[in-house]
Design a protein around this motif. Structure first.
Motif, PDB file in Angstrom:
ATOM      1  N   SER A  29       0.450  -1.316  -0.307  1.00  0.00           N
ATOM      2  CA  SER A  29      -0.134   0.070   0.744  1.00  0.00           C
ATOM      3  C   SER A  29       1.117   1.492   0.259  1.00  0.00           C
ATOM      4  N   PRO A  30       0.080   2.391  -0.416  1.00  0.00           N
ATOM      5  CA  PRO A  30       1.244   3.704  -0.600  1.00  0.00           C
ATOM      6  C   PRO A  30       1.494   4.123   1.279  1.00  0.00           C
ATOM      7  N   ILE A  31       2.770   4.964   0.776  1.00  0.00           N
ATOM      8  CA  ILE A  31       2.828   4.980   2.359  1.00  0.00           C
ATOM      9  C   ILE A  31       3.171   6.627   2.922  1.00  0.00           C
ATOM     10  N   ILE A  32       2.652   7.201   3.728  1.00  0.00           N
ATOM     11  CA  ILE A  32       2.036   8.157   3.883  1.00  0.00           C
ATOM     12  C   ILE A  32       2.367   9.105   4.474  1.00  0.00           C
ATOM     13  N   SER A  33       2.874  10.285   4.805  1.00  0.00           N
ATOM     14  CA  SER A  33       3.791  10.546   5.761  1.00  0.00           C
ATOM     15  C   SER A  33       3.122  11.948   6.221  1.00  0.00           C
ATOM     16  N   ASN A  34       3.191  12.595   7.499  1.00  0.00           N
ATOM     17  CA  ASN A  34       2.180  13.029   8.070  1.00  0.00           C
ATOM     18  C   ASN A  34       3.426  14.320   8.610  1.00  0.00           C
ATOM     19  N   ASN A  35       4.516  14.291   7.784  1.00  0.00           N
ATOM     20  CA  ASN A  35       5.186  15.170   8.578  1.00  0.00           C
ATOM     21  C   ASN A  35       5.140  16.241   7.128  1.00  0.00           C
ATOM     22  N   HIS A  36       4.932  17.678   7.330  1.00  0.00           N
ATOM     23  CA  HIS A  36       4.204  18.727   6.539  1.00  0.00           C
ATOM     24  C   HIS A  36       5.515  19.848   6.831  1.00  0.00           C
ATOM     25  N   GLN A  37       7.003  19.270   6.049  1.00  0.00           N
ATOM     26  CA  GLN A  37       7.568  19.925   5.916  1.00  0.00           C
ATOM     27  C   GLN A  37       8.844  19.661   5.012  1.00  0.00           C
ATOM     28  N   GLY A 127       6.053  24.589   2.926  1.00  0.00           N
ATOM     29  CA  GLY A 127       4.823  23.148   3.917  1.00  0.00           C
ATOM     30  C   GLY A 127       4.506  22.256   2.676  1.00  0.00           C
ATOM     31  N   VAL A 128       4.278  21.185   3.230  1.00  0.00           N
ATOM     32  CA  VAL A 128       3.301  19.708   2.736  1.00  0.00           C
ATOM     33  C   VAL A 128       2.640  19.447   2.836  1.00  0.00           C
ATOM     34  N   GLU A 129       1.522  19.057   2.026  1.00  0.00           N
ATOM     35  CA  GLU A 129       0.653  18.621   2.120  1.00  0.00           C
ATOM     36  C   GLU A 129       0.264  17.607   2.752  1.00  0.00           C
ATOM     37  N   LYS A 130       1.098  16.377   2.230  1.00  0.00           N
ATOM     38  CA  LYS A 130       0.923  15.320   2.580  1.00  0.00           C
ATOM     39  C   LYS A 130       1.771  14.532   1.072  1.00  0.00           C
ATOM     40  N   ILE A 131       3.026  13.548   1.866  1.00  0.00           N
ATOM     41  CA  ILE A 131       3.443  12.634   1.072  1.00  0.00           C
ATOM     42  C   ILE A 131       3.429  11.938   0.822  1.00  0.00           C
ATOM     43  N   GLN A 132       3.157  10.860  -0.533  1.00  0.00           N
ATOM     44  CA  GLN A 132       3.000   9.793  -0.525  1.00  0.00           C
ATOM     45  C   GLN A 132       3.811   8.841  -1.797  1.00  0.00           C
ATOM     46  N   PHE A 133       4.386   8.413  -1.215  1.00  0.00           N
ATOM     47  CA  PHE A 133       4.627   6.804  -1.855  1.00  0.00           C
ATOM     48  C   PHE A 133       4.227   6.027  -2.453  1.00  0.00           C
ATOM     49  N   VAL A 134       3.107   5.952  -3.818  1.00  0.00           N
ATOM     50  CA  VAL A 134       2.813   4.962  -4.602  1.00  0.00           C
ATOM     51  C   VAL A 134       3.264   4.117  -5.696  1.00  0.00           C
ATOM     52  N   GLY A 135       3.516   2.947  -4.991  1.00  0.00           N
ATOM     53  CA  GLY A 135       4.246   1.490  -5.482  1.00  0.00           C
ATOM     54  C   GLY A 135       3.377   0.496  -6.923  1.00  0.00           C
ATOM     55  N   LYS A 136       3.676  -0.271  -7.113  1.00  0.00           N
ATOM     56  CA  LYS A 136       3.326  -0.751  -8.254  1.00  0.00           C
ATOM     57  C   LYS A 136       1.738  -1.282  -8.405  1.00  0.00           C
ATOM     58  N   GLU A 137       1.284  -1.121  -7.466  1.00  0.00           N
ATOM     59  CA  GLU A 137      -0.099  -1.722  -6.627  1.00  0.00           C
ATOM     60  C   GLU A 137      -1.280  -1.091  -6.095  1.00  0.00           C
TER      61      GLU A 137
END
Length: 137
Positions: A29-37, A127-137
């Protein structure tokens, strides 16, 4: 008490035993970060003497300083203007930045200025709203 009110009270009682639990994301699943910097670093490649920082000099700085300091970052070739003159530059973007990362970025900027006779390195905290790494699936 009407049927609707009875249903609402029943639902509240039934749900009161539910507890929210933290679950780890599934491996794919995608990894989502809550660090907004984030930090953007702008490194100019021109020297005050009119010389430029060579690709080999930049690569040595990148390998021996940036890559050693940060676990991951994006690097983009760019063109900028400084004091009215056009110059090549490198933009380094770091997400999930911590206070420690900012201190390291400031130290790297000072080192770059010392090594290559630069007036400054531009550091921008974003400032970053959301960071998400999306894989193959």
């Amino acid at each position: 008490m009407n049927c609707r009110t009875l249903f609402i009270y029943s639902a509240i009682i039934a749900l009161s035993g539910c507890v929210a639990t933290h679950t780890e994301p599934a491996p794919n699943s995608p990894i989502i970060s809550n660090n907004h910097q984030g930090i953007k670093m702008y490194f100019g490649l021109s020297k005050p003497t009119g010389e430029v920082i060579s690709p080999q000099q930049w690569l040595e700085f990148e390998t021996n300083h940036l890559a050693q300091a940060f676990e991951g970052f994006a690097l983009v070739d760019a063109t900028g203007y400084y004091k009215g003159s056009k110059e090549g530059s490198k933009v380094v973007t770091l997400y999930n930045a911590t206070a420690k990362d900012l201190a390291i970025a400031q130290a790297l900027a000072r080192e770059y200025c010392r090594l290559f006779d630069q007036d400054s390195v531009l550091l921008v905290q974003v400032g970053v709203e959301k960071i998400q790494f999306v894989g193959k699936e």
